[in-house]
Write a protein that holds these residues in place. Structure first.
Motif, PDB file in Angstrom:
ATOM      1  N   ASP A   1     -11.757  -2.508   0.614  1.00 56.24           N
ATOM      2  CA  ASP A   1     -12.019  -1.150   1.097  1.00 56.24           C
ATOM      3  C   ASP A   1     -11.202  -0.826   2.340  1.00 56.24           C
ATOM      4  O   ASP A   1     -11.504   0.129   3.052  1.00 56.24           O
ATOM      5  CB  ASP A   1     -13.508  -0.981   1.404  1.00 56.24           C
ATOM      6  N   GLY A   2     -10.162  -1.627   2.588  1.00 56.94           N
ATOM      7  CA  GLY A   2      -9.326  -1.353   3.754  1.00 56.94           C
ATOM      8  C   GLY A   2      -8.531  -2.575   4.163  1.00 56.94           C
ATOM      9  O   GLY A   2      -8.647  -3.656   3.552  1.00 56.94           O
ATOM     10  N   ILE A   3      -7.749  -2.400   5.200  1.00 61.71           N
ATOM     11  CA  ILE A   3      -6.884  -3.482   5.671  1.00 61.71           C
ATOM     12  C   ILE A   3      -7.678  -4.691   6.168  1.00 61.71           C
ATOM     13  O   ILE A   3      -7.341  -5.837   5.824  1.00 61.71           O
ATOM     14  CB  ILE A   3      -5.956  -2.962   6.791  1.00 61.71           C
TER      15      ILE A   3
ATOM     16  N   ILE B   1       0.844  -1.208   0.000  1.00 66.90           N
ATOM     17  CA  ILE B   1       0.000   0.000   0.000  1.00 66.90           C
ATOM     18  C   ILE B   1       0.875   1.253   0.000  1.00 66.90           C
ATOM     19  O   ILE B   1       0.605   2.206  -0.742  1.00 66.90           O
ATOM     20  CB  ILE B   1      -0.945  -0.024   1.216  1.00 66.90           C
ATOM     21  N   ARG B   2       1.913   1.242   0.793  1.00 64.99           N
ATOM     22  CA  ARG B   2       2.799   2.419   0.835  1.00 64.99           C
ATOM     23  C   ARG B   2       3.502   2.602  -0.510  1.00 64.99           C
ATOM     24  O   ARG B   2       3.695   3.729  -0.954  1.00 64.99           O
ATOM     25  CB  ARG B   2       3.809   2.266   1.973  1.00 64.99           C
TER      26      ARG B   2
ATOM     27  N   THR C   1      -7.326  -0.052   9.560  1.00 60.86           N
ATOM     28  CA  THR C   1      -7.363   1.091   8.639  1.00 60.86           C
ATOM     29  C   THR C   1      -8.289   0.809   7.452  1.00 60.86           C
ATOM     30  O   THR C   1      -8.194  -0.240   6.808  1.00 60.86           O
ATOM     31  CB  THR C   1      -5.948   1.400   8.109  1.00 60.86           C
ATOM     32  N   GLU C   2      -9.166   1.753   7.194  1.00 64.49           N
ATOM     33  CA  GLU C   2     -10.028   1.667   6.019  1.00 64.49           C
ATOM     34  C   GLU C   2      -9.490   2.589   4.934  1.00 64.49           C
ATOM     35  O   GLU C   2      -8.843   3.596   5.217  1.00 64.49           O
ATOM     36  CB  GLU C   2     -11.460   2.093   6.382  1.00 64.49           C
ATOM     37  N   ALA C   3      -9.802   2.258   3.686  1.00 62.41           N
ATOM     38  CA  ALA C   3      -9.305   3.075   2.571  1.00 62.41           C
ATOM     39  C   ALA C   3      -9.746   4.523   2.708  1.00 62.41           C
ATOM     40  O   ALA C   3      -8.985   5.448   2.403  1.00 62.41           O
ATOM     41  CB  ALA C   3      -9.804   2.489   1.254  1.00 62.41           C
TER      42      ALA C   3
ATOM     43  N   TRP D   1      -5.950   6.896  -1.114  1.00 58.96           N
ATOM     44  CA  TRP D   1      -6.375   5.511  -1.361  1.00 58.96           C
ATOM     45  C   TRP D   1      -7.759   5.539  -2.021  1.00 58.96           C
ATOM     46  O   TRP D   1      -8.778   5.380  -1.377  1.00 58.96           O
ATOM     47  CB  TRP D   1      -6.387   4.710  -0.063  1.00 58.96           C
ATOM     48  N   ASP D   2      -7.747   5.769  -3.308  1.00 60.36           N
ATOM     49  CA  ASP D   2      -8.982   5.838  -4.087  1.00 60.36           C
ATOM     50  C   ASP D   2      -9.076   4.604  -4.979  1.00 60.36           C
ATOM     51  O   ASP D   2      -8.325   3.638  -4.801  1.00 60.36           O
ATOM     52  CB  ASP D   2      -9.028   7.130  -4.905  1.00 60.36           C
TER      53      ASP D   2
END
Lengths: 89, 351
Positions: A69-71, A18-19, A32-34, A40-41
């Motif tokens: 939509d997230g971790i 992600i990073r 964490t959510e997007a 984070w789109d």
């Protein structure tokens, strides 16, 4: 290796992906959510999906892609596919 | 602040009369218009398999430019037939199903409408704003609808939402399964200056004949890396697009202020229908025969709507109208997934 260790490893790998996609050192946690992460789109999601597929060697289904939509969901999806792959061996 | 920004989280839908009780929809508010009845069409003609189909849909295009237009669509002059009782709205004259074009004459379903996905059956009024937005996917011709969804909480992984591919190209490529859309030989990046002093890599897609946003800033990554990323996006998004089209879960939205011929837009729908029983909504500015806020059903899976304003290409992220939610709600009611799928099954069985 315990499942906790494996999950931590997967989280670490996901965070790296992600990073790299977001091209910056964002703070990420297991919850964490997007929507919580600037940048984070849908474009980033596409690249994250692609990198995860390459890293783990599976393909997300259509519905699964829409669940990214997230971790938390990413961890769940990776765990599901990893378990399925292990069961198939 | 745009009108949309003032109202983006609470759209305040006020239009009355959505059809939630089966197919075809007939609103109390009379917002739905039906196509011209054409009793000459065989009941079981495959929905998109006959030349007569395209011929039949030439007339609505002519009416948009006026009956005495010196130059009709496709450069031809054709006299528009006299209107029939079927030109009136459902609410005005309570036309029965049988007065519809034959393929429209599907028996009303006793089942309530399904949700956008496979969830519990529900009508558009029962959906939250986000759920309703989630029932649609943009096909262009600019970023307006994709942006509208994003602001409303739906940032869909969609191939065409940031593009403006010509209709003929879209139809052809979709029919053929999007071959080559992720091939780097068709992709070129060019820097596009932004208002804030930055520049974005804009994708020039020579196969789709369209520029597409990449949202990758020039300088953030080397151009070769950016091109790799874009190609990978195209791979994944085209794969997803085809799967989505096969599952026919969403209503594809095409908006265009230039109001291309309905039959041209329907060719894209036809292309979508080669993959599954898909639904499509064509949105344009008001015309003499379709006022803002009205929807006309052309086909069990295809509807046309007029909206009061569409954003210009140079400012596609500025939503000028508050009418989108109303249009979407009507379209959702007018194009129920199960009924459309059933009409396709009937057509396939009979063809």
């Amino acid at each position: 290796m315990s499942s906790t260790d494996a999950s931590a490893d997967v989280f670490a790998e996901l965070a790296t992906i992600i990073r790299r996609v977001l091209n910056r050192d964002v703070e990420l946690s297991l919850s964490t959510e997007a929507a919580d992460v600037a940048g984070w789109d849908s474009h980033a999601t596409v690249e994250i999906i692609f990198e995860i597929e390459e890293r783990y060697g599976f393909q997300f289904s259509n519905n699964e892609m829409e669940e990214v939509d997230g971790i938390p969901n990413l961890l769940r999806l990776v765990a599901t596919h990893t378990a399925a792959a292990q069961a198939a061996q | 602040m745009t009108p949309f920004e003032t109202d983006q989280r609470s759209w305040g839908w006020t239009a009355a009369g959505s059809a939630t009780d089966g197919w075809p929809p007939r609103g109390d508010a009379g917002f739905l218009r039906q196509p011209r009845a054409d009793a000459t069409q065989p009941r079981c003609a495959s929905l998109y398999s006959t030349a007569a189909f395209l011929t039949r849909w030439e007339t609505p295009c002519l009416s948009r430019r006026g009956r005495n237009s010196a130059r009709g669509w496709h450069g031809t002059r054709t006299q528009e037939p006299e209107s029939t009782t079927a030109d009136k709205s459902f609410g005005d004259d309570h036309v029965t199903d049988k007065a519809l074009a034959p393929e429209m004459a599907v028996e009303p379903s006793p089942q309530p409408m399904p949700s956008a996905d496979t969830g519990p059956a529900t009508g558009p009024d029962a959906l939250s704003e986000v759920e309703l937005l989630d029932a649609f996917e943009s096909m262009g011709d600019n970023c307006e609808f994709g942006w509208f969804q994003k602001v409303g909480g739906i940032d869909r992984l969609a191939l065409f939402k940031w593009s403006s591919a010509p209709l003929s190209i879209l139809a052809d490529l979709i029919t053929r399964g999007l071959p080559g859309v992720d091939d780097k030989q068709y992709l070129r990046l060019r820097p596009e200056p932004r208002d804030n002093g930055n520049a974005e890599y804009l994708l020039e897609h020579s196969l789709l004949h369209t520029p597409m946003h990449t949202f990758v800033l020039v300088g953030s990554v080397p151009e070769a890396v950016a091109l790799d990323r874009v190609a990978r996006r195209m791979t994944l998004l085209s794969r997803k697009f085809l799967q989505d089209a096969k599952e026919a879960k969403r209503i594809y939205v095409y908006r265009n202020p230039a109001a291309p011929c309905v039959s041209d837009v329907m060719r894209v729908h036809e292309a979508l229908c080669t993959h599954g029983p898909n639904r499509m909504l064509y949105v344009h500015l008001p015309t003499p025969d379709l006022a803002a806020g009205e929807i006309r059903i052309h086909h069990p899976g295809f509807a046309e709507a007029a909206i009061d304003q569409l954003t210009p290409y140079e400012a596609a992220t500025t939503i000028l109208t508050t009418m989108w939610p109303d249009i979407l709600r009507k379209a959702y009611a007018a194009l129920p997934r199960d009924a459309v799928a059933e009409s396709f099954r009937v057509a396939e069985t009979c063809s």
